[in-house]
Design a protein around this motif. Structure first.
Motif, short mmCIF file in Angstrom:
data_model
loop_
_atom_site.label_atom_id
_atom_site.label_comp_id
_atom_site.label_asym_id
_atom_site.label_seq_id
_atom_site.Cartn_x
_atom_site.Cartn_y
_atom_site.Cartn_z
N ALA A 363 34.80 43.26 33.30
CA ALA A 363 35.47 42.52 34.36
C ALA A 363 35.58 41.04 34.02
O ALA A 363 36.63 40.42 34.23
N SER A 364 34.52 40.45 33.49
CA SER A 364 34.56 39.02 33.17
C SER A 364 35.52 38.73 32.02
O SER A 364 36.24 37.72 32.04
N ARG A 365 35.55 39.60 31.04
CA ARG A 365 36.49 39.40 29.93
C ARG A 365 37.93 39.51 30.40
O ARG A 365 38.80 38.72 30.00
N LEU A 366 38.21 40.48 31.26
CA LEU A 366 39.57 40.64 31.74
C LEU A 366 39.96 39.47 32.64
O LEU A 366 41.09 38.96 32.55
N ALA A 367 39.04 39.04 33.51
CA ALA A 367 39.34 37.90 34.37
C ALA A 367 39.60 36.64 33.55
O ALA A 367 40.52 35.86 33.85
N ALA A 368 38.81 36.44 32.48
CA ALA A 368 39.01 35.27 31.62
C ALA A 368 40.34 35.35 30.89
O ALA A 368 41.03 34.34 30.72
N TYR A 369 40.71 36.53 30.48
CA TYR A 369 41.99 36.71 29.79
C TYR A 369 43.15 36.36 30.72
O TYR A 369 44.08 35.64 30.34
N VAL A 370 43.08 36.88 31.95
CA VAL A 370 44.15 36.62 32.91
C VAL A 370 44.25 35.14 33.24
O VAL A 370 45.34 34.57 33.34
N ALA A 371 43.07 34.51 33.37
CA ALA A 371 43.05 33.08 33.72
C ALA A 371 43.25 32.17 32.51
O ALA A 371 43.31 30.95 32.66
N LYS A 372 43.32 32.79 31.31
CA LYS A 372 43.40 32.02 30.06
C LYS A 372 42.27 31.00 30.00
O LYS A 372 42.45 29.85 29.57
N ALA A 373 41.08 31.50 30.43
CA ALA A 373 39.93 30.59 30.52
C ALA A 373 39.09 30.56 29.27
O ALA A 373 38.12 29.81 29.19
N GLU A 404 34.86 46.65 44.34
CA GLU A 404 33.96 45.85 43.50
C GLU A 404 34.66 45.37 42.24
O GLU A 404 34.40 44.27 41.75
N VAL A 405 35.57 46.17 41.71
CA VAL A 405 36.32 45.75 40.54
C VAL A 405 37.25 44.59 40.90
O VAL A 405 37.37 43.60 40.16
N GLU A 406 37.89 44.70 42.06
CA GLU A 406 38.78 43.62 42.50
C GLU A 406 38.00 42.33 42.73
O GLU A 406 38.46 41.23 42.38
N ALA A 407 36.79 42.45 43.30
CA ALA A 407 35.98 41.26 43.56
C ALA A 407 35.57 40.57 42.26
O ALA A 407 35.50 39.34 42.20
N LEU A 408 35.32 41.35 41.22
CA LEU A 408 34.87 40.78 39.95
C LEU A 408 36.01 40.26 39.09
O LEU A 408 35.84 39.33 38.30
N THR A 409 37.19 40.86 39.21
CA THR A 409 38.31 40.50 38.34
C THR A 409 39.39 39.68 39.05
O THR A 409 40.16 38.99 38.38
N GLY A 410 39.45 39.78 40.38
CA GLY A 410 40.55 39.18 41.11
C GLY A 410 41.84 39.96 40.98
O GLY A 410 42.90 39.47 41.36
#
Length: 432
Positions: A363-373, A404-410
């Protein structure tokens, strides 16, 4: 703002057009042969039940027997975690979800077996069993008690049993049509395929049935069981399994590895016939490469060590099955066979721990990818696709909750679908 750059080209526009024209056939071939994942739910297992043993209560009976085994041999989360080596922080969520799964949906994919598990019978008996199977499957889908996927494994296309396999397929499918039509979760399994021509023959059978009943072309798909060495390496040295996928003309949905038939075919002695034998690893690696990008999924085999008897013996069988399942998941074989109700607790425990222990990182890797963080891992679009697919598989089987996946990834379920596959969106379940 820096200096405005001058953009200059040297080639005439016709060069690109000529190249495009020269590759048009390749573009079409790539699109036809490698459409990508179909985007539908893949069951975590397939349960085989002999046709004469299948009843309207089979699914619930398997669930009840699995629950009884869990209560007797691992009555709480700590006991299950200790037996299987599950981290203590995952013990409660895994145990609770396994129990809920066995109560709600114990079997994800059921195959009514007319092949090895059924054997040779008088034609009248097999006719009746095929008609009864069709009626029970239709009734199960009508009253909501069906597994997400159900179907039959007919006899193969070898000369000795070919006519019987064709007739059983016809009786079963005709029975479904007479009962109201083909259910969405219908699956057919063609066993002991040795030559691509046998796949072609089965395609012709399905085409004829569709034509007879006015069904859309391609409505009927099927799985190909890989149980012989000739299906991996043909006499001319080519990978026959790749030619089988092509021979299916878009109808192949899966390649299922047959642990014991294949092992015997290549001379592995019974004591060493297992899904982690080097011969099995080689066969499945060839299957995996042949199927990559085609939309055809690879399924692992089974273990014949049954979790029965005293607790110590059950625990030994559970540890073996759990280990084999986790090993397969790490190798991207997301589906396997289960031969006994006692295998269900460890199937789901292995699957659920696999997805829950990787949830945070994925989840954190996908969220970072989406946010280009950025972050400590530089992921690419292909990895984002894999991360989304991982989370979606976890949601589909009940290991993870959508919320829970949505909460972690947005990301919403629709967002995940879009990352995982443009074709995604099919049979899913509501997570508990």
């Amino acid at each position: 703002m820096g200096q405005q750059e001058t953009v200059a080209t040297s080639l005439a526009g016709t060069v690109g057009q000529e190249i495009g024209a020269s590759l048009a056939s390749v573009d079409a071939e790539l699109a036809r042969r490698y459409p990508g994942d179909p985007g539908t739910r893949q069951p975590v297992h397939t349960v085989y039940v002999p046709a004469d043993a299948f009843t309207a209560t089979t699914l619930r009976t398997w669930g009840d027997r699995a629950l009884a085994a869990l209560d007797e041999h691992a009555p709480d989360a700590s006991a299950l975690a200790e037996v299987l080596g599950i981290p203590q922080e995952l013990a409660e969520p895994v145990h609770d979800r396994v129990r809920a799964k066995l109560e709600r949906e114990p079997v994800e994919d059921l195959r009514i077996d007319f092949e090895d598990g059924y054997g040779p019978r008088p034609d009248a008996d097999e006719d009746e069993a095929a008609a009864r199977a069709a009626r029970l499957v239709a009734e199960a889908y009508a009253d909501g008690t069906a597994a997400p996927y159900m179907g039959i494994r007919m006899k193969c296309m070898e000369a000795a049993v070919r006519d019987r396999g064709i007739r059983t397929t016809d009786v079963f499918l005709t029975g479904l049509m007479r009962a109201g039509g083909l259910p969405e979760g219908l699956v057919l399994t063609l066993p002991k395929v040795t030559y691509p021509e046998q796949v072609t023959a089965f395609v012709r059978l399905l085409e004829a049935f569709e034509e007879t009943h006015g069904l859309p072309a391609g409505r009927l798909g099927f799985e190909i069981q890989i149980e012989t060495s000739q299906s991996i390496l043909a006499a001319d040295g080519t990978a026959a399994v790749a030619r089988m996928i092509d021979a299916a003309r878009g109808r192949a949905t899966g390649l299922h590895y047959g642990t014991f038939d294949y092992s015997a075919c290549v001379g592995v002695s019974p004591a060493y016939q297992a899904s982690d034998h080097p011969a099995a690893d080689h066969a499945k690696a060839v299957m995996q490469v042949a199927a990559a990008g085609t939309g055809v999924r690879v399924c692992d085999g089974s273990t014949n060590v049954l979790p029965i008897g005293p607790t110590r013996q059950v625990h030994d069988a559970w540890r073996l099955h759990h280990g084999l399942t986790r090993r397969a998941l790490a190798r991207a074989y997301y589906q396997g066979w289960d031969m006994h109700p006692g295998h269900l607790p460890t199937r789901y425990a292995a699957v659920y721990s696999f997805y829950r222990e990787g949830l945070g990182q994925a989840a954190s890797r996908l969220a970072a990818y989406v946010a280009k963080a950025g972050g400590d891992v530089m992921d690419e679009p292909a990895t984002a696709k894999a991360l989304s697919g991982y989370l979606l598989r976890g949601i589909d089987c009940g290991a993870l909750d959508t919320a829970e996946v949505e909460a972690l990834t947005g990301l919403t379920r629709a967002d995940l679908d879009g990352f995982a596959s443009p074709r995604r969106g099919g049979l899913t379940v509501t997570a508990p």
